[in-house]
Design an enzyme around this catalytic site. Structure first.
Site, mmCIF file in Angstrom:
data_model
loop_
_atom_site.group_PDB
_atom_site.id
_atom_site.type_symbol
_atom_site.label_atom_id
_atom_site.label_comp_id
_atom_site.label_asym_id
_atom_site.label_seq_id
_atom_site.Cartn_x
_atom_site.Cartn_y
_atom_site.Cartn_z
ATOM 1 N NE ARG A 115 3.810 23.235 3.657
ATOM 2 C CZ ARG A 115 3.788 22.027 4.179
ATOM 3 N NH1 ARG A 115 4.902 21.448 4.521
ATOM 4 N NH2 ARG A 115 2.647 21.381 4.322
ATOM 5 C CB THR A 116 2.432 29.470 1.426
ATOM 6 O OG1 THR A 116 2.703 28.214 0.806
ATOM 7 C CG2 THR A 116 2.862 30.584 0.502
ATOM 8 C CE LYS B 86 -18.849 41.579 7.350
ATOM 9 N NZ LYS B 86 -18.184 42.768 7.853
ATOM 10 N NE ARG C 82 -1.698 29.740 -1.245
ATOM 11 C CZ ARG C 82 -1.089 28.610 -0.913
ATOM 12 N NH1 ARG C 82 -1.710 27.713 -0.180
ATOM 13 N NH2 ARG C 82 0.137 28.373 -1.305
ATOM 14 C CG HIS D 299 2.950 28.436 -4.998
ATOM 15 N ND1 HIS D 299 3.444 29.505 -4.288
ATOM 16 C CD2 HIS D 299 2.619 27.495 -4.078
ATOM 17 C CE1 HIS D 299 3.416 29.210 -2.996
ATOM 18 N NE2 HIS D 299 2.917 28.005 -2.849
HETATM 19 C C1 NCD Z 1 1.038 23.679 -2.569
HETATM 20 C C2 NCD Z 1 -0.014 24.667 -2.961
HETATM 21 O O1 NCD Z 1 -0.750 25.151 -2.121
HETATM 22 O O2 NCD Z 1 -0.080 24.944 -4.142
HETATM 23 N N1 NCD Z 1 1.473 23.738 -1.273
HETATM 24 C C3 NCD Z 1 2.217 24.782 -0.775
HETATM 25 O O3 NCD Z 1 2.214 25.880 -1.260
HETATM 26 N N2 NCD Z 1 2.994 24.499 0.274
HETATM 27 C C4 NCD Z 1 0.774 22.313 -3.053
HETATM 28 C C5 NCD Z 1 -0.428 21.582 -2.581
HETATM 29 O O4 NCD Z 1 -1.370 22.161 -2.056
HETATM 30 O O5 NCD Z 1 -0.444 20.341 -2.780
#
Ligand code: NCD
Length: 317
Positions: free
Chosen positions: A57-58, A85, A107, A135
């Protein structure tokens, strides 16, 4: 080349209300802007998405946001990167920077890694989730979703109460959300058993409750969180052992803290239900609530693209 003041959006904690409102206001403006005008804002620029941890999603949301602004997206997934690596996060990021990208969306599994990378780079870094830390774009999209649901076009959330339910201890979503919502004036209560919602989370500026049934009738929004079993034991261990360490049983957790139709029916009229995804249907939230009339889960996803556009534009122009 270490930089004394890292650039980018690394966290919401510490931002002023005016800065948070600035992102939200711009997200709403961008929504009604004509597509061709939007696509000129970052035309010809490059955004790199550097995801050292799983995400669907992100990552997709950032990519769509960048494309709507006219930017090209370079996606570096873990499987193809040199991190496998032994190249460090910072070295990988420096190499991507040297290729001439205008921003890095990062991320990673370790808390603080986005700041570490930003400190070593000149280009802005957008934190797309670092371990249990923050986040920030999720916090912004949750604030936007709640503000719109309650008609707060000025993004002043005074008088609203919001519950975060479940695994707050592991949740960067809750950390960023609580930072944004409290700064905008909302009252927050974290709800869960001590292992998932320890008293120490009061330091984030929220109250703590163990009793979801007592909290439900008093809140204007409830944000359900996934139990992040994968973060409960950084040292590994069998999944069942980890589960046992965090909660006595999934069935008991669901009975005490799951949002089912009967609990949802005791919410105030107008109260809304959010979840950052991915959803564990039948654990923290039942399908009839997740897909029901109070659910803003898909609205969150749409708002996510808008806030990410606002963030990319702010740091790349
Ligand atoms: C969250 C995350 O990755 O921190 N999800 C997201 O960003 N859509 C929450 C989760 O993983 O439960």
């Amino acid at each position: 080349m270490p930089d004394a003041s890292p650039r980018g959006l690394l966290a919401l904690r510490g931002l002023l209300a005016g800065e948070i409102r600035g992102y939200l206001r711009r997200a709403v403006e961008l929504e009604s802007m004509e597509a061709s005008a939007c696509a000129r804002l970052l035309a010809g620029r490059h955004v790199a998405t550097l995801f050292f941890e799983d995400s669907t999603r992100t990552r997709t949301s950032f990519a769509i946001a960048a494309q709507r602004l006219g930017a090209h997206v370079v996606d570096l997934s873990v499987a193809t990167s040199s991190v496998n690596k032994g190249e460090t996060l910072v070295d990988t990021a420096r190499n991507v920077e040297a290729m001439g990208v205008g921003a890095l969306v990062v991320r990673a599994r370790q808390s603080g890694s986005a700041a570490l990378i930003a400190g070593a780079l000149r280009v802005p870094v957008i934190n797309a989730g670092d371990g249990r830390h923050e986040h920030p774009t999720q916090g912004l999209l949750d604030a936007l979703t709640i503000a719109r649901a309650h008609g707060r076009g000025d993004f002043d959330l005074s008088g609203l109460s919001v519950a975060y339910v479940g695994d707050l201890a592991s949740s960067r979503v809750a950390r960023s959300g609580i930072a944004a919502l409290t700064t905008l004036g909302a009252r927050i209560v974290g709800v869960g058993p001590p292992a998932l919602a320890p008293d120490s989370i009061r330091a984030l500026g929220c109250e703590v409750s163990r009793d979801l049934d007592a909290v439900i009738p008093g809140v204007d929004a409830v944000v359900m969180l996934r139990i992040q079993f994968e973060r409960h034991d950084a040292g590994g261990g069998a999944p069942d052992t980890r589960k046992a360490a965090a909660i006595a049983s999934v069935r008991e957790y669901r009975t005490l803290y799951g949002l089912d139709a009967s609990r949802a029916s005791r919410l105030k009229p107008g109260a809304v239900v959010l979840h950052p995804g991915p959803i564990n249907r039948g654990i923290e939230i039942d399908s009839d609530v997740a897909d029901g009339p109070r659910s803003l889960i898909l609205r969150q996803v749409s708002n996510g693209v808008l806030v990410r556009m606002a963030v990319l534009e702010r740091w790349m122009r």
